[in-house]
Enzyme design. Structure first.
Site: not given
Ligand code: TPP
Ligand code: TPP
Ligand code: MG
Ligand code: MG
Lengths: 337, 322, 337, 322
Positions: A71, A94, A140
């Protein structure tokens, strides 16, 4: 106008903007899905939520880039590409994973222009999903728009309808500042009329969802329909509400909110985050500072509790603000004396 | 040393400009006229200049907290930089950035960076932009030995490798990150061997010698331009000053600094080489020194006279539009 | 009581707690400073701000651990060690770097206990520095306590005096929940009387800095003395203030704040963060919801602007709330009608 | 195969329990009675069990989103797990965690983890705790091929190495991270060669064969216990189901899954080995199968009957005290 899902509306915007400007490209984990596979043609998935589906067929793998599970690398690469003149649309699957790339958003993308004395632009969009409602548990299900709304230099969009999904994403891509774009997981399948062709919804301009006299409701994303639901029930009791969807939490359409509160004298802010240092408290504080004299009742915030999002249905339902809780809160402020 | 006379002059002038820029700051910081945190690049000049002399304005670099050398080598305006460090309104970043955020998009300088390891992901993005544009630009990230332990740096190397980006990772190993010795904190045999583990072709080279830096980089950058994917270099180098001004540096060996200054001063090494080879004369050098000195003086002069920022400008330059 | 600097008070707490419980250890970049150097005995620095100085001489290098520049690794290692029964006190040099380790704080440490059904504890302390005032520019001057205050599962402490520095740090180390501990860079050198020996300041119990009738001022860290300064000037004009320092932003001593606002009818919240989704808006919203009927004037927030922290003195001074701005705000609400 | 009869029985039972647990979930997810995101471990059982049979309750493991196998192998209560997956109040995590957050501190199971790469930093911390306690405990982190591109994972390996922690990094290379093939996304020659770049002794091994896993791990874990610092393993393995239920898996080769099920089923391989070698009879196996089946049935039964969480408990268990 065509009836489309929220997901289709987003894909529509991506197609149009990628056609319009060859500097636009998409990148993220499985946004194509299977690039470089020794076994298959790439392109089966188009994002785990399907939003980038089909793009690579028209625009090729140069402009539709599958990324590793990195990420920080994804957000940093997007920021660097934007600084160098591109218009990346990066996907973080997410928003919970923004904890892994906050440096790239907060200390890099958001601050370039300022630190560099106004001589840089970073026109990146970071698309991500948010929200509870799928029993996806604590890591999440978060709604992290307050985190990025707090950061000067970033813009933050949160569409609540298919039309806004298309219009806000198109605007985000053309915007010269970095935009964090929140898509609610549970909204992908809702449908609505979406303008065909170019459709731009300006940032910082709220949507007046409904109009009423007794109370102002402010909400974004999934919470907008929860407010509509509550407002319908209230209408039966003769209580009518302004429902205001800011669309973008940064920039914020303060006027729309304040004008409404001046009219109704009451404010209930609804959001599915925990309560502290939240977007709900931000709006409540705004009104308490700016239109104090118009207020007829305490400002109510209907948020999740100060806890992570739980897994089990019964607990998650309790975490998320419900139409019933919203209705009760409005009733309470309307009856306040 | 296959360099033309002008190239040699240019290289020397750049190195010397960095050195004098830093020497000035070193003196001035004591007086309190330079606000904030300032990290001096003196001692490492051969790396910045040896790398950047292979780049054009269409190429990108990202830098570090110790960024003045990279900025000057990449072509940032020295006077604008000096004004910036004095926190002036007409500084390169309008006094908003300061030492750790000097940048100039016009020359492909994507910013010094206060976050150790902040640069490589950005350079990876710039390299991706370069690849998409297909005009042969490259992106170089500078980083210290300490930066090689940052997760986003690893992620960047992997991304650059899988996407075959024109990305060059330069590691300046000056042996310390603040007070910490590289051997304690880097588990691998060397930075180079670690980077090799990412499937990236990596070279170890002597960063005290401009000519070695220049030659190594010439080849690597040319390859990156041609689309052969990323590569990396670990340069041995040294910093002449403490991590921050006032740093007693007692984490260094007793004579380490003295020894480095005597034997590993890249500017002395360069001078000796070019004069011994008869490529530049002492006079040539003196002339260049004078040019440099007057540029630095001019920059200080202007910086001191420049206007202070207007407090109201605190809120400008946050967004293009809002 | 001994007069000590804020820095010395913190070091004092570390010595006492490490003596008291051998599970306590410190870790971070250069917290010893020079471990493993081939040239020198380690222990020269004791943290770049000197807070961990001398500890390794008493407790050895096993319990004073120099770490690589790996913020995610530092925070994650601390979280894991705490989960396994230790009480790590990790240092992140500047809170700005929390962007690199937010996942370990937000998704791991903060959520373990909840996700694991109440069966885990994560007694870690993450010490970090914050705040403007040193011309350290955008990436070394942020105040990120709102970011972590928003996260359920974390506790957040922000001492404003040497005595509280010692007392809150001792409490943080003994606390069984993860605590983010903010030390203001400019306060290290302030002095004050500090209790000798064990000194524990409970979390969630505000310090009433001064008492008055006309307005409530809420502030933490460096801003507390700015409020005192403003209050003195106001006293000359016959306006007196309650000044409340919450000490911990999470848990928050809501009662202390609300009781005061009920008394004064006016609230000015001061903080040196940007305004959006901030601790200032959090407090303002709290009062607007809970003690509406007592309010005599709009709630004012004095914060930094919606911009990064600039480098140059003139700009930075403008960014940070000043005693003058605080005074003007109080005067405004006191004169409101 | 130097294992006692009880050890073989235990190993088989564990693998089979995982398999049947997952097979039940696979069927049940379709019906909608299992909420949330569930990732099945079927196919990889030899790794979890081969690793954990070398551990005691005083050792730690961290797991992944695909964590059921690691949990069962480390000794989490199977009935409590099943209840948890059904979201019940008396589940192992009171219905608050679900599939991605199963944990049990009592058996050293520090949690499944919804964040890819979330486990290794925690295991590094547990290994540090173990080192400080000096009782010979170790910490094992499980991670997939995809997780090896996460920055915090790299940072953990470096930290474990410089601090010589009793830390074992297990990479289960099942070739895919969601839809992405490992060859596309991992730049290095292999995960193992990358890890070696951190100066960590790394082994590549066959994860389909319980005995190979067990033997390799026995040696490595013993070394880690003795204070020789971290080590790592890359196991070749396969997952029998899609990344999520309903995943069409058309990123896989045509006969890949069929082939894996026929030739690389670790349970079949185990059975064949032990029966051929005469260590366990078909009857023994059948008996164990029955035990497993009744345990799973019992767990499902109990899970279905267990009470739903009380909505009010949404706010409990956030803090020890607040
Ligand atoms: C993310 C982050 N962590 C820590 C710091 C504090 N810091 C500034 S410079 C430095 C040392 C950097 O060492 P190295 O990369 O070797 O560069 P050098 O200073 O030797 O040029 C540290 C730890 C920082 N600026 N950013
Ligand atoms: C930080 C983060 N990024 C992305 C995801 C979404 N995600 C869940 S599983 C997965 C693939 C993981 O692949 P691998 O590590 O190989 O494990 P496997 O699924 O094969 O067991 C991804 C991308 C996530 N959970 N966390
Ligand atoms: Mg260094
Ligand atoms: Mg995998």
């Amino acid at each position: 106008m065509t009836e489309k899902t929220y997901r289709e509306a987003l894909t529509d915007a991506l197609f149009l903007e990628m056609r319009r400007d060859e500097n636009v490209f998409v990148m993220g984990e499985d946004v194509v899905g299977g690039t470089g596979s020794p076994h298959a043609e790439p392109g089966f998935v188009g994002g785990v939520f399907g939003v980038t589906g089909g793009l690579h067929e028209e625009f090729g793998l140069d402009r539709c880039i599958d990324m590793p599970i990195s990420e920080a690398g994804i957000a940093g690469t997007a920021a660097g590409a934007a600084l160098a003149g591109k218009r990346p649309v990066a996907e973080i699957m997410f928003c919970d994973f923004m904890g892994l790339c906050l440096d790239q958003l907060m200390n890099q993308a958001a601050k370039f222009r300022y630190m560099f004395g106004g001589k840089a632009t970073c026109p990146m969009v970071l698309r991500t999903t948010y929200g509870a409602g799928m029993n996806a548990a604590s890591q999440h299900s978060q709604s992290l728009h307050p985190l990025v709304t707090a950061i000067p230099g970033l813009k933050v969009a949160m569409p609540s309808t298919p039309a806004d999904a298309k219009g806000l994403l198109s605007t985000a891509i053309r915007d010269d500042d970095p935009v964090i774009f929140f898509e609610h997981k549970t909204l992908y399948t809702i449908t609505g009329d979406v303008p065909d062709g170019e459709h731009l919804v300006p940032f910082g301009k709220a949507r007046i969802v409904s109009e009423g006299d007794d109370c102002t409701l402010v909400a974004t994303g999934r919470m907008v329909s929860f407010c509509e639901n509550a407002a319908q029930a209230l209408a039966d009791d003769g209580v009518t509400c302004d429902i205001i969807d800011p669309r973008t939490t940064s920039p914020l359409d303060e006027d729309a909110i304040l004008d409404s509160v001046e009219k109704t004298g009451r404010l209930v802010v609804v959001d599915e985050t925990p309560p502290r240092c939240s977007f709900a408290s931000d709006i409540a504080a705004l009104a308490a500072g700016e239109v104090f004299s118009s207020l007829k009742a305490p400002i109510k915030q209907i948020t999740g509790p100060h806890s992570p999002v739980p897994f089990a249905k019964e607990l998650e339902n309790e975490f998320v603000p419900s139409p019933t809780k919203i209705r009760d809160a409005v009733a309470e402020v309307v009856n306040f004396k | 040393m296959q360099l033309a006379r002008e190239e040699l002059e240019q290289a020397y002038k750049q190195m010397k400009t960095i050195r004098e820029f830093e020497e000035h700051l070193h003196r001035e910081i004591m007086t309190g006229s330079i606000p904030g945190f300032t990290h001096l690049y003196a001692g490492q000049e051969a790396v910045a200049v040896g790398v950047c002399e292979n780049l054009t304005e269409a190429d990108f670099i990202t830098s570090t907290h110790r960024g003045h050398g990279h900025c000057i080598a990449k072509g940032c305006d020295v006077i604008g930089m000096m004004k910036e460090l004095y926190g002036k309104a007409d500084g390169l970043c309008k006094g908003k950035g300061g030492s750790m955020h000097v940048a100039d998009m016009d020359v492909g300088m994507l910013g010094a960076n206060g976050i150790v390891g902040g640069g490589p992901p950005l350079a990876t993005g710039a390299a991706l932009a370069a690849k998409l544009d297909g005009k042969g630009s490259v992106a170089v990230s500078f980083g210290g030995d300490g930066s090689c332990n940052q997760g986003p740096v690893f992620e960047s190397m992997n991304i650059a490798a899988i996407l075959k980006l024109p990305s060059v990772f330069v590691y300046e190993n000056n042996r310390y990150s603040e007070h910490t010795h590289c051997d304690y904190v880097i588990a691998s045999e060397s930075i180079a061997s670690r980077v090799e583990g990412f499937g990236i072709h990596t070279v170890k080279a002597n960063g005290f010698d401009f000519f070695e830096v220049h030659e190594v980089m010439k080849e690597l950058i040319a390859k990156a331009r041609e689309g052969n994917g990323p590569c990396a270099v670990e340069f041995e180098t040294t910093r002449f000053y403490g991590h921050f001004e006032g740093d007693p540096q007692n984490y260094r060996a007793k004579d380490e600094l003295k020894d480095d200054r005597e034997n590993n001063d890249c500017i002395t090494i360069f001078k000796d080489k070019v004069t011994e080879a008869g490529l530049l004369s002492d006079e040539d050098i003196n002339k260049l020194d004078e040019e440099v000195n007057s540029l630095i003086e001019e920059s200080v002069d202007q910086a001191k006279k420049s206007p202070l920022p207007n407090p109201e400008d605190v809120t400008t330059d946050v967004y293009v539009s809002y």
